[in-house]
Design a protein around this motif. Sequence first.
Motif, PDB file in Angstrom:
ATOM      1  N   GLN A  16       0.859  -1.193   0.000  1.00  0.00           N
ATOM      2  CA  GLN A  16       0.000   0.000   0.000  1.00  0.00           C
ATOM      3  C   GLN A  16       0.888   1.234   0.000  1.00  0.00           C
ATOM      4  OE1 GLN A  16      -3.521  -0.610   0.720  1.00  0.00           O
ATOM      5  NE2 GLN A  16      -4.023   1.544   0.388  1.00  0.00           N
ATOM      6  N   TYR A  17       0.611   2.157  -0.925  1.00  0.00           N
ATOM      7  CA  TYR A  17       1.269   3.469  -0.912  1.00  0.00           C
ATOM      8  C   TYR A  17       0.188   4.496  -0.634  1.00  0.00           C
ATOM      9  CZ  TYR A  17       5.351   1.664  -3.543  1.00  0.00           C
ATOM     10  OH  TYR A  17       6.466   0.993  -3.970  1.00  0.00           O
ATOM     11  N   GLY A  18       0.055   4.971   0.566  1.00  0.00           N
ATOM     12  CA  GLY A  18      -1.017   5.932   0.846  1.00  0.00           C
ATOM     13  C   GLY A  18      -2.362   5.332   0.459  1.00  0.00           C
ATOM     14  N   ARG A  21      -3.268   0.959  -3.533  1.00  0.00           N
ATOM     15  CA  ARG A  21      -2.843  -0.410  -3.228  1.00  0.00           C
ATOM     16  C   ARG A  21      -2.161  -0.940  -4.495  1.00  0.00           C
ATOM     17  NH1 ARG A  21      -6.639  -4.074   0.368  1.00  0.00           N
ATOM     18  NH2 ARG A  21      -6.134  -2.318   1.711  1.00  0.00           N
ATOM     19  N   ALA A  22      -0.843  -0.836  -4.534  1.00  0.00           N
ATOM     20  CA  ALA A  22      -0.095  -1.189  -5.747  1.00  0.00           C
ATOM     21  C   ALA A  22      -0.121  -2.693  -5.985  1.00  0.00           C
ATOM     22  CB  ALA A  22       1.343  -0.698  -5.633  1.00  0.00           C
ATOM     23  N   VAL A  23      -0.090  -3.473  -4.901  1.00  0.00           N
ATOM     24  CA  VAL A  23      -0.176  -4.936  -4.981  1.00  0.00           C
ATOM     25  C   VAL A  23      -1.212  -5.363  -3.952  1.00  0.00           C
ATOM     26  CG1 VAL A  23       1.068  -7.115  -4.713  1.00  0.00           C
ATOM     27  CG2 VAL A  23       2.237  -5.136  -5.703  1.00  0.00           C
ATOM     28  N   GLY A  40       0.653  -7.069 -17.542  1.00  0.00           N
ATOM     29  CA  GLY A  40      -0.324  -6.128 -16.994  1.00  0.00           C
ATOM     30  C   GLY A  40      -0.119  -4.752 -17.568  1.00  0.00           C
ATOM     31  N   PRO A  41      -1.166  -3.933 -17.577  1.00  0.00           N
ATOM     32  CA  PRO A  41      -1.038  -2.586 -18.123  1.00  0.00           C
ATOM     33  C   PRO A  41      -0.130  -1.711 -17.258  1.00  0.00           C
ATOM     34  CG  PRO A  41      -3.262  -2.941 -17.260  1.00  0.00           C
ATOM     35  CD  PRO A  41      -2.520  -4.222 -17.090  1.00  0.00           C
ATOM     36  N   ASN A  42       0.222  -0.563 -17.768  1.00  0.00           N
ATOM     37  CA  ASN A  42       1.037   0.382 -16.992  1.00  0.00           C
ATOM     38  C   ASN A  42       0.371   0.638 -15.652  1.00  0.00           C
ATOM     39  OD1 ASN A  42       1.601   2.163 -20.027  1.00  0.00           O
ATOM     40  ND2 ASN A  42       3.089   0.923 -18.946  1.00  0.00           N
ATOM     41  N   GLY A  43       1.169   0.611 -14.605  1.00  0.00           N
ATOM     42  CA  GLY A  43       0.649   0.911 -13.278  1.00  0.00           C
ATOM     43  C   GLY A  43      -0.050  -0.252 -12.605  1.00  0.00           C
ATOM     44  N   ALA A  44       0.006  -1.457 -13.215  1.00  0.00           N
ATOM     45  CA  ALA A  44      -0.709  -2.609 -12.647  1.00  0.00           C
ATOM     46  C   ALA A  44      -0.088  -3.104 -11.347  1.00  0.00           C
ATOM     47  CB  ALA A  44      -0.745  -3.750 -13.660  1.00  0.00           C
ATOM     48  N   GLY A  45       1.215  -2.825 -11.154  1.00  0.00           N
ATOM     49  CA  GLY A  45       1.880  -3.292  -9.938  1.00  0.00           C
ATOM     50  C   GLY A  45       3.002  -4.284 -10.202  1.00  0.00           C
ATOM     51  N   LYS A  46       3.405  -4.427 -11.463  1.00  0.00           N
ATOM     52  CA  LYS A  46       4.422  -5.426 -11.815  1.00  0.00           C
ATOM     53  C   LYS A  46       5.779  -5.085 -11.180  1.00  0.00           C
ATOM     54  CE  LYS A  46       3.932  -4.620 -16.257  1.00  0.00           C
ATOM     55  NZ  LYS A  46       2.936  -3.507 -16.196  1.00  0.00           N
ATOM     56  N   SER A  47       6.239  -3.852 -11.385  1.00  0.00           N
ATOM     57  CA  SER A  47       7.554  -3.488 -10.846  1.00  0.00           C
ATOM     58  C   SER A  47       7.542  -3.495  -9.322  1.00  0.00           C
ATOM     59  CB  SER A  47       7.984  -2.105 -11.345  1.00  0.00           C
ATOM     60  OG  SER A  47       8.146  -2.133 -12.735  1.00  0.00           O
ATOM     61  N   THR A  48       6.436  -3.099  -8.739  1.00  0.00           N
ATOM     62  CA  THR A  48       6.339  -3.134  -7.275  1.00  0.00           C
ATOM     63  C   THR A  48       6.475  -4.569  -6.782  1.00  0.00           C
ATOM     64  OG1 THR A  48       4.923  -1.184  -7.312  1.00  0.00           O
ATOM     65  CG2 THR A  48       4.888  -2.509  -5.298  1.00  0.00           C
ATOM     66  N   THR A  49       5.811  -5.508  -7.454  1.00  0.00           N
ATOM     67  CA  THR A  49       5.910  -6.918  -7.054  1.00  0.00           C
ATOM     68  C   THR A  49       7.358  -7.382  -7.138  1.00  0.00           C
ATOM     69  OG1 THR A  49       3.688  -7.328  -7.882  1.00  0.00           O
ATOM     70  CG2 THR A  49       5.095  -9.267  -7.566  1.00  0.00           C
ATOM     71  N   SER A 190       6.060  -7.785 -18.552  1.00  0.00           N
ATOM     72  CA  SER A 190       6.001  -7.178 -19.878  1.00  0.00           C
ATOM     73  C   SER A 190       4.592  -6.701 -20.182  1.00  0.00           C
ATOM     74  CB  SER A 190       6.412  -8.210 -20.937  1.00  0.00           C
ATOM     75  OG  SER A 190       6.464  -7.614 -22.209  1.00  0.00           O
ATOM     76  N   HIS A 191       4.510  -5.708 -21.059  1.00  0.00           N
ATOM     77  CA  HIS A 191       3.227  -5.497 -21.716  1.00  0.00           C
ATOM     78  C   HIS A 191       3.364  -5.696 -23.222  1.00  0.00           C
ATOM     79  CE1 HIS A 191       4.613  -1.315 -20.374  1.00  0.00           C
ATOM     80  NE2 HIS A 191       5.137  -1.539 -21.543  1.00  0.00           N
ATOM     81  N   VAL A 192       4.493  -6.291 -23.626  1.00  0.00           N
ATOM     82  CA  VAL A 192       4.643  -6.658 -25.039  1.00  0.00           C
ATOM     83  C   VAL A 192       4.036  -8.051 -25.203  1.00  0.00           C
ATOM     84  CG1 VAL A 192       6.239  -6.957 -26.961  1.00  0.00           C
ATOM     85  CG2 VAL A 192       6.748  -5.295 -25.172  1.00  0.00           C
ATOM     86  N   SER A 250      -4.884   5.727 -10.414  1.00  0.00           N
ATOM     87  CA  SER A 250      -4.908   5.345  -9.012  1.00  0.00           C
ATOM     88  C   SER A 250      -6.140   4.497  -8.764  1.00  0.00           C
ATOM     89  CB  SER A 250      -4.943   6.581  -8.121  1.00  0.00           C
ATOM     90  OG  SER A 250      -6.096   7.307  -8.400  1.00  0.00           O
ATOM     91  N   ARG A 251      -6.114   3.847  -7.644  1.00  0.00           N
ATOM     92  CA  ARG A 251      -7.234   2.969  -7.350  1.00  0.00           C
ATOM     93  C   ARG A 251      -7.528   3.037  -5.887  1.00  0.00           C
ATOM     94  NH1 ARG A 251      -2.452  -0.567  -7.965  1.00  0.00           N
ATOM     95  NH2 ARG A 251      -2.360   0.200 -10.052  1.00  0.00           N
TER      96      ARG A 251
HETATM   97  N1  ATP Z   1       6.990   4.960  -4.521  1.00  0.00           N
HETATM   98  C1  ATP Z   1       5.698   5.035  -4.833  1.00  0.00           C
HETATM   99  N2  ATP Z   1       4.876   5.879  -4.159  1.00  0.00           N
HETATM  100  C2  ATP Z   1       3.562   5.946  -4.460  1.00  0.00           C
HETATM  101  N3  ATP Z   1       2.952   5.202  -5.414  1.00  0.00           N
HETATM  102  C3  ATP Z   1       3.714   4.352  -6.108  1.00  0.00           C
HETATM  103  C4  ATP Z   1       5.120   4.219  -5.865  1.00  0.00           C
HETATM  104  N4  ATP Z   1       5.616   3.296  -6.709  1.00  0.00           N
HETATM  105  C5  ATP Z   1       4.573   2.863  -7.463  1.00  0.00           C
HETATM  106  N5  ATP Z   1       3.428   3.494  -7.100  1.00  0.00           N
HETATM  107  C6  ATP Z   1       2.098   3.268  -7.665  1.00  0.00           C
HETATM  108  O1  ATP Z   1       1.834   1.879  -7.589  1.00  0.00           O
HETATM  109  C7  ATP Z   1       1.121   1.459  -8.748  1.00  0.00           C
HETATM  110  C8  ATP Z   1       1.880   0.301  -9.387  1.00  0.00           C
HETATM  111  O2  ATP Z   1       3.080   0.805  -9.974  1.00  0.00           O
HETATM  112  P1  ATP Z   1       4.154  -0.171 -10.667  1.00  0.00           P
HETATM  113  O3  ATP Z   1       5.308   0.676 -11.082  1.00  0.00           O
HETATM  114  O4  ATP Z   1       4.403  -1.324  -9.788  1.00  0.00           O
HETATM  115  O5  ATP Z   1       3.346  -0.658 -11.964  1.00  0.00           O
HETATM  116  P2  ATP Z   1       3.861  -1.441 -13.258  1.00  0.00           P
HETATM  117  O6  ATP Z   1       2.854  -2.502 -13.523  1.00  0.00           O
HETATM  118  O7  ATP Z   1       5.274  -1.854 -13.097  1.00  0.00           O
HETATM  119  O8  ATP Z   1       3.741  -0.313 -14.384  1.00  0.00           O
HETATM  120  P3  ATP Z   1       4.594  -0.049 -15.748  1.00  0.00           P
HETATM  121  O9  ATP Z   1       4.161  -1.098 -16.733  1.00  0.00           O
HETATM  122  O10 ATP Z   1       4.120   1.309 -16.150  1.00  0.00           O
HETATM  123  O11 ATP Z   1       6.047  -0.089 -15.392  1.00  0.00           O
HETATM  124  C9  ATP Z   1       0.952   2.680  -9.628  1.00  0.00           C
HETATM  125  O12 ATP Z   1      -0.331   3.225  -9.394  1.00  0.00           O
HETATM  126  C10 ATP Z   1       2.033   3.617  -9.145  1.00  0.00           C
HETATM  127  O13 ATP Z   1       1.655   4.959  -9.342  1.00  0.00           O
END
Ligand code: ATP
Length: 251
Positions: A16-18, A21-23, A40-49, A190-192, A250-251
């Motif tokens: 959770q970021y504020g 809920r990224a994941v 997953g699409p941009n912002g889905a939470g892949k990099s956070t995971t 990936s999103h490719v 955001s969600r």
């Molecule tokens: N440090 C942070 N502080 C606040 N919100 C964050 C932070 N890092 C990521 N987020 C939010 O968490 C969500 C998931 O982001 P993340 O980068 O994990 O997505 P992603 O699937 O990797 O996207 P992309 O395909 O664009 O790289 C997004 O809504 C992003 O704005």
Amino acid sequence: MSEDVPVIETKRLTKQYGDVRAVDSLDLAIESGDVYGFLGPNGAGKSTTIGLLLDYLRPTGGTIRVFGKDPQRAPVEIHNRTGVLPDRFGLYDGRSARQHVSFVAETKQVDDDPEALLERVGLANAVDDNAGEFSKGMEQRLALAMALVGEPDLLVLDEPFNGLDPHGVRRVREIVHEENNRGATVFFSSHVLGQVELVCDRIGVLHRGRLVAEGTVDELRDAAGADDDAVMEDVFVELTDAPIEAGGESR
Ligand SMILES: Nc1ncnc2c1ncn2[C@@H]1O[C@H](COP(=O)(O)OP(=O)(O)OP(=O)(O)O)[C@@H](O)[C@H]1O
């Protein structure tokens, strides 16, 4: 490599970021020898995971095991067995490609030949060039060479096709196959869509931090209610209910 536990396992993993809920309660089980595409699409939470798996970030809920270990308790052991291509990385201006790869080899205490690795990723002609002057695609290739150092048991590749020309894209696909044939487990985001379809045994589709579908390409087509010959892009849009290029909501 044979493991009797999943190479990656998460249970109800949450970050959770504020208000965001990224994941969100993510359950993953990646078995030894899998090539798993995390889609997953941009912002889905892949990099956070991925950041959570590698202990770059700390979860707000749930559990993670990599090689059966908690990344917070065994980060060095996990990193020694894992090759990582991060979504964002910095290269040292004034240092050559060879020096970058050598540095990783020294850190991992292995004696891989930097030149051979750079040749593998298509940088044979730039081994001694300044990485600070590399193009985006060359940077990506160098980062992949660095991930391959030490024949890792697990490769975690965040958007490995980013910035690559068609030759580079094909090379990455070949390398994923080669590494998998060697015994490595591969987890990549990936999103490719076309690339994921060509390379992966199993795919997990992440949307707004949640796993909305998981399985083979055919199973995902079924889950999306799509025809047998539906292209992955249609399946993806159906499952994630969002245009591929939409992002960061955001969600
Ligand atoms: N440090 C942070 N502080 C606040 N919100 C964050 C932070 N890092 C990521 N987020 C939010 O968490 C969500 C998931 O982001 P993340 O980068 O994990 O997505 P992603 O699937 O990797 O996207 P992309 O395909 O664009 O790289 C997004 O809504 C992003 O704005």
